[in-house]
Scaffold this motif. Sequence first.
Motif, PDB file in Angstrom:
ATOM      1  N   PRO A  21       0.997  -1.210   0.089  1.00  0.00           N
ATOM      2  CA  PRO A  21       0.000  -0.057  -0.026  1.00  0.00           C
ATOM      3  C   PRO A  21       0.877   1.328   0.077  1.00  0.00           C
ATOM      4  O   PRO A  21       0.486   2.094  -0.649  1.00  0.00           O
ATOM      5  CB  PRO A  21      -0.789  -0.086   1.206  1.00  0.00           C
ATOM      6  N   SER A  22       1.740   1.418   0.758  1.00  0.00           N
ATOM      7  CA  SER A  22       2.660   2.541   0.689  1.00  0.00           C
ATOM      8  C   SER A  22       3.316   2.750  -0.330  1.00  0.00           C
ATOM      9  O   SER A  22       3.288   3.834  -0.722  1.00  0.00           O
ATOM     10  CB  SER A  22       3.873   2.288   1.934  1.00  0.00           C
ATOM     11  N   GLY A  23       4.128   1.628  -0.979  1.00  0.00           N
ATOM     12  CA  GLY A  23       4.942   1.939  -2.140  1.00  0.00           C
ATOM     13  C   GLY A  23       4.018   2.298  -3.452  1.00  0.00           C
ATOM     14  O   GLY A  23       4.276   3.474  -4.479  1.00  0.00           O
ATOM     15  N   LEU A  62       9.309  -1.770  -7.949  1.00  0.00           N
ATOM     16  CA  LEU A  62       9.877  -3.108  -8.056  1.00  0.00           C
ATOM     17  C   LEU A  62       9.195  -3.937  -7.023  1.00  0.00           C
ATOM     18  O   LEU A  62       9.416  -3.513  -5.670  1.00  0.00           O
ATOM     19  CB  LEU A  62      11.230  -3.248  -7.839  1.00  0.00           C
ATOM     20  N   GLU A  63       8.321  -4.976  -7.282  1.00  0.00           N
ATOM     21  CA  GLU A  63       7.653  -5.785  -6.326  1.00  0.00           C
ATOM     22  C   GLU A  63       8.283  -7.135  -6.366  1.00  0.00           C
ATOM     23  O   GLU A  63       8.383  -7.860  -7.451  1.00  0.00           O
ATOM     24  CB  GLU A  63       6.222  -5.873  -6.583  1.00  0.00           C
ATOM     25  N   ALA A  64       8.648  -7.767  -5.239  1.00  0.00           N
ATOM     26  CA  ALA A  64       9.223  -9.210  -5.195  1.00  0.00           C
ATOM     27  C   ALA A  64       8.249 -10.219  -5.455  1.00  0.00           C
ATOM     28  O   ALA A  64       8.584 -11.182  -6.058  1.00  0.00           O
ATOM     29  CB  ALA A  64       9.760  -9.441  -3.927  1.00  0.00           C
ATOM     30  N   GLU A  84      -0.524 -10.821  -4.146  1.00  0.00           N
ATOM     31  CA  GLU A  84       0.070 -11.911  -3.538  1.00  0.00           C
ATOM     32  C   GLU A  84       0.433 -11.313  -1.892  1.00  0.00           C
ATOM     33  O   GLU A  84       0.457 -12.133  -0.872  1.00  0.00           O
ATOM     34  CB  GLU A  84       1.290 -12.319  -4.211  1.00  0.00           C
ATOM     35  N   ASN A  85       0.326 -10.099  -1.873  1.00  0.00           N
ATOM     36  CA  ASN A  85       0.574  -9.572  -0.540  1.00  0.00           C
ATOM     37  C   ASN A  85      -0.386  -9.742   0.489  1.00  0.00           C
ATOM     38  O   ASN A  85      -1.489  -9.125   0.045  1.00  0.00           O
ATOM     39  CB  ASN A  85       0.930  -7.943  -0.655  1.00  0.00           C
ATOM     40  N   ASP A  86      -0.312 -10.476   1.231  1.00  0.00           N
ATOM     41  CA  ASP A  86      -1.234 -11.007   2.152  1.00  0.00           C
ATOM     42  C   ASP A  86      -1.129 -10.551   3.613  1.00  0.00           C
ATOM     43  O   ASP A  86      -1.527 -11.128   4.667  1.00  0.00           O
ATOM     44  CB  ASP A  86      -1.605 -12.518   2.096  1.00  0.00           C
ATOM     45  N   THR A  87      -0.491  -9.324   3.839  1.00  0.00           N
ATOM     46  CA  THR A  87      -0.115  -8.867   5.097  1.00  0.00           C
ATOM     47  C   THR A  87      -1.288  -8.267   6.014  1.00  0.00           C
ATOM     48  O   THR A  87      -1.022  -7.860   6.821  1.00  0.00           O
ATOM     49  CB  THR A  87       1.109  -7.947   5.169  1.00  0.00           C
ATOM     50  N   SER A  88      -2.444  -8.084   5.142  1.00  0.00           N
ATOM     51  CA  SER A  88      -3.448  -7.296   6.163  1.00  0.00           C
ATOM     52  C   SER A  88      -4.768  -8.015   5.859  1.00  0.00           C
ATOM     53  O   SER A  88      -4.998  -8.411   4.820  1.00  0.00           O
ATOM     54  CB  SER A  88      -3.459  -5.891   5.506  1.00  0.00           C
ATOM     55  N   THR A  89      -5.447  -7.651   6.847  1.00  0.00           N
ATOM     56  CA  THR A  89      -7.082  -8.202   6.875  1.00  0.00           C
ATOM     57  C   THR A  89      -7.916  -7.125   6.358  1.00  0.00           C
ATOM     58  O   THR A  89      -9.083  -7.361   6.200  1.00  0.00           O
ATOM     59  CB  THR A  89      -7.390  -8.705   8.449  1.00  0.00           C
ATOM     60  N   GLY A  90      -7.373  -5.841   6.222  1.00  0.00           N
ATOM     61  CA  GLY A  90      -7.970  -5.110   5.151  1.00  0.00           C
ATOM     62  C   GLY A  90      -8.919  -3.847   5.916  1.00  0.00           C
ATOM     63  O   GLY A  90      -9.627  -3.290   5.543  1.00  0.00           O
ATOM     64  N   GLY A  91      -8.893  -4.035   7.376  1.00  0.00           N
ATOM     65  CA  GLY A  91      -9.572  -3.133   8.267  1.00  0.00           C
ATOM     66  C   GLY A  91      -8.849  -1.745   8.025  1.00  0.00           C
ATOM     67  O   GLY A  91      -7.689  -1.802   8.137  1.00  0.00           O
ATOM     68  N   THR A  92      -9.756  -0.794   8.012  1.00  0.00           N
ATOM     69  CA  THR A  92      -9.196   0.686   7.856  1.00  0.00           C
ATOM     70  C   THR A  92     -10.391   1.422   8.017  1.00  0.00           C
ATOM     71  O   THR A  92     -11.448   1.150   8.466  1.00  0.00           O
ATOM     72  CB  THR A  92      -8.860   0.982   6.359  1.00  0.00           C
TER      73      THR A  92
HETATM   74  C1  LIG Z   1      -1.894 -10.479   9.927  1.00  0.00           C
HETATM   75  C2  LIG Z   1      -1.850  -9.108   9.519  1.00  0.00           C
HETATM   76  C3  LIG Z   1      -2.907  -8.341   9.706  1.00  0.00           C
HETATM   77  C4  LIG Z   1      -3.252  -6.899   9.361  1.00  0.00           C
HETATM   78  N1  LIG Z   1      -4.290  -6.292   9.378  1.00  0.00           N
HETATM   79  C5  LIG Z   1      -4.338  -5.078   9.180  1.00  0.00           C
HETATM   80  C6  LIG Z   1      -5.503  -4.415   9.101  1.00  0.00           C
HETATM   81  O1  LIG Z   1      -6.687  -4.945   9.316  1.00  0.00           O
HETATM   82  N2  LIG Z   1      -5.675  -2.868   8.772  1.00  0.00           N
HETATM   83  C7  LIG Z   1      -4.439  -2.288   8.616  1.00  0.00           C
HETATM   84  O2  LIG Z   1      -4.460  -0.993   8.529  1.00  0.00           O
HETATM   85  N3  LIG Z   1      -3.237  -2.868   8.624  1.00  0.00           N
HETATM   86  C8  LIG Z   1      -3.322  -4.078   8.922  1.00  0.00           C
HETATM   87  N4  LIG Z   1      -2.093  -4.618   8.960  1.00  0.00           N
HETATM   88  C9  LIG Z   1      -0.948  -3.984   8.765  1.00  0.00           C
HETATM   89  C10 LIG Z   1      -0.731  -3.656   7.474  1.00  0.00           C
HETATM   90  O3  LIG Z   1      -0.563  -4.938   6.620  1.00  0.00           O
HETATM   91  C11 LIG Z   1       0.600  -2.960   7.222  1.00  0.00           C
HETATM   92  O4  LIG Z   1       0.483  -1.772   7.710  1.00  0.00           O
HETATM   93  C12 LIG Z   1       0.530  -2.369   5.566  1.00  0.00           C
HETATM   94  O5  LIG Z   1       0.531  -3.748   4.657  1.00  0.00           O
HETATM   95  C13 LIG Z   1       1.820  -1.937   5.371  1.00  0.00           C
HETATM   96  O6  LIG Z   1       2.297  -1.527   3.912  1.00  0.00           O
HETATM   97  P1  LIG Z   1       3.352  -1.426   3.250  1.00  0.00           P
HETATM   98  O7  LIG Z   1       3.212  -0.978   1.741  1.00  0.00           O
HETATM   99  O8  LIG Z   1       4.285  -0.176   4.015  1.00  0.00           O
HETATM  100  O9  LIG Z   1       4.405  -2.688   3.560  1.00  0.00           O
HETATM  101  P2  LIG Z   1       3.909  -4.221   2.943  1.00  0.00           P
HETATM  102  O10 LIG Z   1       2.466  -4.147   2.960  1.00  0.00           O
HETATM  103  O11 LIG Z   1       4.623  -5.195   3.906  1.00  0.00           O
HETATM  104  O12 LIG Z   1       4.270  -4.306   1.474  1.00  0.00           O
HETATM  105  C14 LIG Z   1       5.843  -4.239   1.259  1.00  0.00           C
HETATM  106  C15 LIG Z   1       5.828  -5.155  -0.216  1.00  0.00           C
HETATM  107  O13 LIG Z   1       7.377  -5.088  -0.465  1.00  0.00           O
HETATM  108  C16 LIG Z   1       7.657  -6.352  -1.265  1.00  0.00           C
HETATM  109  N5  LIG Z   1       9.155  -6.494  -0.829  1.00  0.00           N
HETATM  110  C17 LIG Z   1       9.579  -6.549   0.263  1.00  0.00           C
HETATM  111  N6  LIG Z   1      11.157  -6.697   0.032  1.00  0.00           N
HETATM  112  C18 LIG Z   1      11.289  -6.396  -1.310  1.00  0.00           C
HETATM  113  C19 LIG Z   1      12.516  -6.270  -2.015  1.00  0.00           C
HETATM  114  N7  LIG Z   1      13.669  -6.646  -1.481  1.00  0.00           N
HETATM  115  N8  LIG Z   1      12.387  -5.961  -3.555  1.00  0.00           N
HETATM  116  C20 LIG Z   1      11.048  -5.785  -3.888  1.00  0.00           C
HETATM  117  N9  LIG Z   1       9.846  -6.045  -3.188  1.00  0.00           N
HETATM  118  C21 LIG Z   1       9.883  -6.161  -1.823  1.00  0.00           C
HETATM  119  C22 LIG Z   1       6.650  -7.349  -0.587  1.00  0.00           C
HETATM  120  O14 LIG Z   1       6.571  -8.415  -1.367  1.00  0.00           O
HETATM  121  C23 LIG Z   1       5.575  -6.426  -0.352  1.00  0.00           C
HETATM  122  O15 LIG Z   1       4.584  -6.652  -1.312  1.00  0.00           O
HETATM  123  C24 LIG Z   1      -2.116  -6.128   9.140  1.00  0.00           C
HETATM  124  C25 LIG Z   1      -0.529  -6.613   9.394  1.00  0.00           C
HETATM  125  C26 LIG Z   1      -0.602  -8.213   9.367  1.00  0.00           C
HETATM  126  C27 LIG Z   1       0.582  -8.886   9.589  1.00  0.00           C
END
Ligand SMILES: Cc1cc2nc3c(=O)[nH]c(=O)nc-3n(C[C@H](O)[C@H](O)[C@H](O)COP(=O)(O)OP(=O)(O)OC[C@H]3O[C@@H](n4cnc5c(N)ncnc54)[C@H](O)[C@@H]3O)c2cc1C
Length: 112
Positions: free
Chosen positions: A14-16, A34-36, A42-50
């Motif tokens: 989401p940030s990038g 650049l996404e790995a 495929e990024n499954d780090t969130s349950t999507g609550g917001t």
């Molecule tokens: C189980 C779980 C449930 C969550 N539920 C919620 C929720 O309900 N609501 C909420 O607001 N937040 C939730 N979060 C937090 C939320 O997922 C994160 O705050 C959010 O995803 C952060 O976004 P980001 O873009 O900073 O990082 P990320 O979502 O982690 O994205 C980073 C991306 O970078 C990629 N990447 C990593 N290393 C490399 C590399 N070297 N080269 C290229 N690509 C790379 C990864 O594949 C990934 O796609 C949850 C987290 C977890 C773990």
Amino acid sequence: MQRHYDIVVAGGGPSGLQFARTVAARSDYSVAVLEANDDLSENDTSTGGTFRQIVEGYDLPESVVMDTTDAVEFEGSGSWACLPVEAYVLDFPAFLEFLGEDAEREGAEIHT
Ligand SMILES: Cc1cc2nc3c(=O)[nH]c(=O)nc-3n(C[C@H](O)[C@H](O)[C@H](O)COP(=O)(O)OP(=O)(O)OC[C@H]3O[C@@H](n4cnc5c(N)ncnc54)[C@H](O)[C@@H]3O)c2cc1C
């Protein structure tokens, strides 16, 4: 894929993606994400609550919102509270795909 960009974003979460989308829309900088993973969804780090600030601030379409609620339960160690706060559950893969597609529409390149 061109060899030189003004800005390269590491990670299509989401940030990038929101950063790339905003920079591409508001400037003439060339941007690549650049996404790995093989696919943004495929990024499954969130349950999507917001909250409304994200839905409105990111200008998200209804198609990425799965559900809404008018109360949110906050839980900590040993305490909890249910507050009357409007909240949303995003379809997280669809949310990421939307951000990626919109970033591309604005001129950014996404490389998985
Ligand atoms: C189980 C779980 C449930 C969550 N539920 C919620 C929720 O309900 N609501 C909420 O607001 N937040 C939730 N979060 C937090 C939320 O997922 C994160 O705050 C959010 O995803 C952060 O976004 P980001 O873009 O900073 O990082 P990320 O979502 O982690 O994205 C980073 C991306 O970078 C990629 N990447 C990593 N290393 C490399 C590399 N070297 N080269 C290229 N690509 C790379 C990864 O594949 C990934 O796609 C949850 C987290 C977890 C773990």
